[in-house]
Design a protein around this motif. Structure first.
Motif, PDB file in Angstrom:
ATOM      1  N   VAL A  50       0.850  -1.190   0.000  1.00 27.65           N
ATOM      2  CA  VAL A  50       0.000   0.000   0.000  1.00 27.65           C
ATOM      3  C   VAL A  50       0.885   1.239   0.000  1.00 27.65           C
ATOM      4  O   VAL A  50       1.861   1.312   0.746  1.00 27.65           O
ATOM      5  CB  VAL A  50      -0.914   0.032   1.256  1.00 27.65           C
ATOM      6  CG1 VAL A  50      -1.818   1.252   1.243  1.00 27.65           C
ATOM      7  CG2 VAL A  50      -1.724  -1.246   1.387  1.00 27.65           C
TER       8      VAL A  50
ATOM      9  N   ASP B 250      -1.016   6.230  -3.492  1.00 26.56           N
ATOM     10  CA  ASP B 250      -1.800   6.216  -4.722  1.00 26.56           C
ATOM     11  C   ASP B 250      -2.284   4.842  -5.162  1.00 26.56           C
ATOM     12  O   ASP B 250      -3.167   4.748  -6.005  1.00 26.56           O
ATOM     13  CB  ASP B 250      -0.977   6.813  -5.875  1.00 26.56           C
ATOM     14  CG  ASP B 250      -0.625   8.269  -5.637  1.00 26.56           C
ATOM     15  OD1 ASP B 250      -1.433   8.981  -5.008  1.00 26.56           O
ATOM     16  OD2 ASP B 250       0.460   8.683  -6.064  1.00 26.56           O
ATOM     17  N   SER B 251      -1.695   3.771  -4.636  1.00 19.67           N
ATOM     18  CA  SER B 251      -2.059   2.454  -5.147  1.00 19.67           C
ATOM     19  C   SER B 251      -1.968   1.373  -4.076  1.00 19.67           C
ATOM     20  O   SER B 251      -1.340   1.553  -3.036  1.00 19.67           O
ATOM     21  CB  SER B 251      -1.162   2.075  -6.328  1.00 19.67           C
ATOM     22  OG  SER B 251       0.153   1.876  -5.898  1.00 19.67           O
TER      23      SER B 251
ATOM     24  N   SER C  59     -10.425   1.300 -12.027  1.00 16.76           N
ATOM     25  CA  SER C  59      -9.482   1.479 -10.923  1.00 16.76           C
ATOM     26  C   SER C  59      -8.810   0.194 -10.458  1.00 16.76           C
ATOM     27  O   SER C  59      -7.801   0.242  -9.766  1.00 16.76           O
ATOM     28  CB  SER C  59     -10.192   2.122  -9.731  1.00 16.76           C
ATOM     29  OG  SER C  59     -11.240   1.284  -9.272  1.00 16.76           O
TER      30      SER C  59
ATOM     31  N   LYS D   1      -5.867   3.978  -6.366  1.00 17.88           N
ATOM     32  CA  LYS D   1      -6.719   4.612  -5.363  1.00 17.88           C
ATOM     33  C   LYS D   1      -7.278   5.948  -5.838  1.00 17.88           C
ATOM     34  O   LYS D   1      -8.339   6.366  -5.393  1.00 17.88           O
ATOM     35  CB  LYS D   1      -5.946   4.794  -4.063  1.00 17.88           C
ATOM     36  CG  LYS D   1      -5.660   3.478  -3.357  1.00 17.88           C
ATOM     37  CD  LYS D   1      -4.685   3.588  -2.214  1.00 17.88           C
ATOM     38  CE  LYS D   1      -4.984   4.592  -1.178  1.00 17.88           C
ATOM     39  NZ  LYS D   1      -4.020   4.580  -0.059  1.00 17.88           N
ATOM     40  N   THR D   2      -6.596   6.597  -6.759  1.00 18.72           N
ATOM     41  CA  THR D   2      -7.052   7.910  -7.235  1.00 18.72           C
ATOM     42  C   THR D   2      -8.273   7.801  -8.137  1.00 18.72           C
ATOM     43  O   THR D   2      -8.973   8.785  -8.351  1.00 18.72           O
ATOM     44  CB  THR D   2      -5.929   8.657  -7.987  1.00 18.72           C
ATOM     45  OG1 THR D   2      -5.585   7.919  -9.164  1.00 18.72           O
ATOM     46  CG2 THR D   2      -4.696   8.825  -7.109  1.00 18.72           C
TER      47      THR D   2
ATOM     48  N   MET E 165     -10.711   5.257  -7.728  1.00 16.65           N
ATOM     49  CA  MET E 165     -11.719   4.382  -7.128  1.00 16.65           C
ATOM     50  C   MET E 165     -13.034   5.106  -6.865  1.00 16.65           C
ATOM     51  O   MET E 165     -13.060   6.204  -6.324  1.00 16.65           O
ATOM     52  CB  MET E 165     -11.207   3.813  -5.804  1.00 16.65           C
ATOM     53  CG  MET E 165     -10.079   2.839  -5.962  1.00 16.65           C
ATOM     54  SD  MET E 165      -9.556   2.173  -4.380  1.00 16.65           S
ATOM     55  CE  MET E 165     -10.778   0.880  -4.177  1.00 16.65           C
TER      56      MET E 165
ATOM     57  N   LYS F 288     -14.273   0.806  -3.607  1.00 19.05           N
ATOM     58  CA  LYS F 288     -13.786   0.889  -2.226  1.00 19.05           C
ATOM     59  C   LYS F 288     -14.463  -0.174  -1.367  1.00 19.05           C
ATOM     60  O   LYS F 288     -13.808  -0.830  -0.552  1.00 19.05           O
ATOM     61  CB  LYS F 288     -14.036   2.284  -1.658  1.00 19.05           C
ATOM     62  CG  LYS F 288     -13.152   3.342  -2.272  1.00 19.05           C
ATOM     63  CD  LYS F 288     -13.467   4.717  -1.713  1.00 19.05           C
ATOM     64  CE  LYS F 288     -12.582   5.763  -2.373  1.00 19.05           C
ATOM     65  NZ  LYS F 288     -12.821   7.101  -1.854  1.00 19.05           N
TER      66      LYS F 288
ATOM     67  N   THR G  93      -9.691   2.092   2.069  1.00 20.69           N
ATOM     68  CA  THR G  93      -8.832   3.049   1.376  1.00 20.69           C
ATOM     69  C   THR G  93      -9.014   4.476   1.877  1.00 20.69           C
ATOM     70  O   THR G  93      -8.234   5.351   1.522  1.00 20.69           O
ATOM     71  CB  THR G  93      -9.073   3.009  -0.148  1.00 20.69           C
ATOM     72  OG1 THR G  93     -10.447   3.296  -0.403  1.00 20.69           O
ATOM     73  CG2 THR G  93      -8.717   1.644  -0.701  1.00 20.69           C
ATOM     74  N   ASN G  94     -10.023   4.718   2.696  1.00 23.49           N
ATOM     75  CA  ASN G  94     -10.212   6.053   3.284  1.00 23.49           C
ATOM     76  C   ASN G  94      -9.322   6.260   4.508  1.00 23.49           C
ATOM     77  O   ASN G  94      -9.199   7.366   5.002  1.00 23.49           O
ATOM     78  CB  ASN G  94     -11.672   6.275   3.674  1.00 23.49           C
ATOM     79  CG  ASN G  94     -12.577   6.282   2.463  1.00 23.49           C
ATOM     80  OD1 ASN G  94     -12.254   6.872   1.444  1.00 23.49           O
ATOM     81  ND2 ASN G  94     -13.708   5.605   2.571  1.00 23.49           N
TER      82      ASN G  94
END
Length: 141
Positions: free
Chosen positions: A43, A46-47, A83, A103-104, A106, A111, A122-123
């Motif tokens: 993690v 961004d990804s 995504s 993640k940018t 999604m 999510k 991811t939040n």
């Protein structure tokens, strides 16, 4: 003036004003009767990259080999294609699945998919994700 520069340099050194490393790598190995499975989750800001390896035990290859592969791959075909990219490869002993998540890009559905399958929200920030994965039995570094 030299004292001022010396004090600034000293403060920078003491404060540790370097950029924090916002990356995480966690892994887990699972052994069940039919197969062994290893998962590595990487993690960053961004990804997310998830590498899974399934090794079906010799005595169960004919019984569950293809059906296990099909069920795992089928669960990933529902992902948001913008995504989440899924790549899979069969081998003699099982199969590997690599999932790359941007993640940018999604949306909320993507999510929720990642939360339900891998318990990765991811939040949350890297430290919170690490705590959650370690609670699930992953070893993180």
């Amino acid at each position: 003036m030299k004292k001022l520069y010396f004090m600034l340099a000293f403060l920078l050194l003491v404060c540790g004003c370097e950029k924090k490393n916002n990356s995480l790598e966690c892994s887990i190995n699972n052994d069940v009767d039919l197969y062994s499975n290893s998962v590595v989750i990487k993690v960053n800001d961004d990804s997310i990259i998830i590498e899974q390896s399934f090794n079906v035990r010799d005595e169960f290859k004919e019984l569950v080999g293809d059906s296990l592969f099909d069920s795992v791959i089928e669960s990933y075909t529902l992902f948001d294609k913008d995504s989440i990219k899924v790549d899979s490869k069969k081998s003699d002993n099982g199969f590997n699945v690599n999932i790359k998540i941007d993640k940018t890009k999604m949306n909320d559905d993507a999510k929720n998919d990642i939360i339900s399958l891998f318990n990765i929200d991811t939040n949350k920030n890297i430290d919170e994700i690490k705590k959650s994965l370690e609670t699930d039995g992953y070893t993180c570094k």
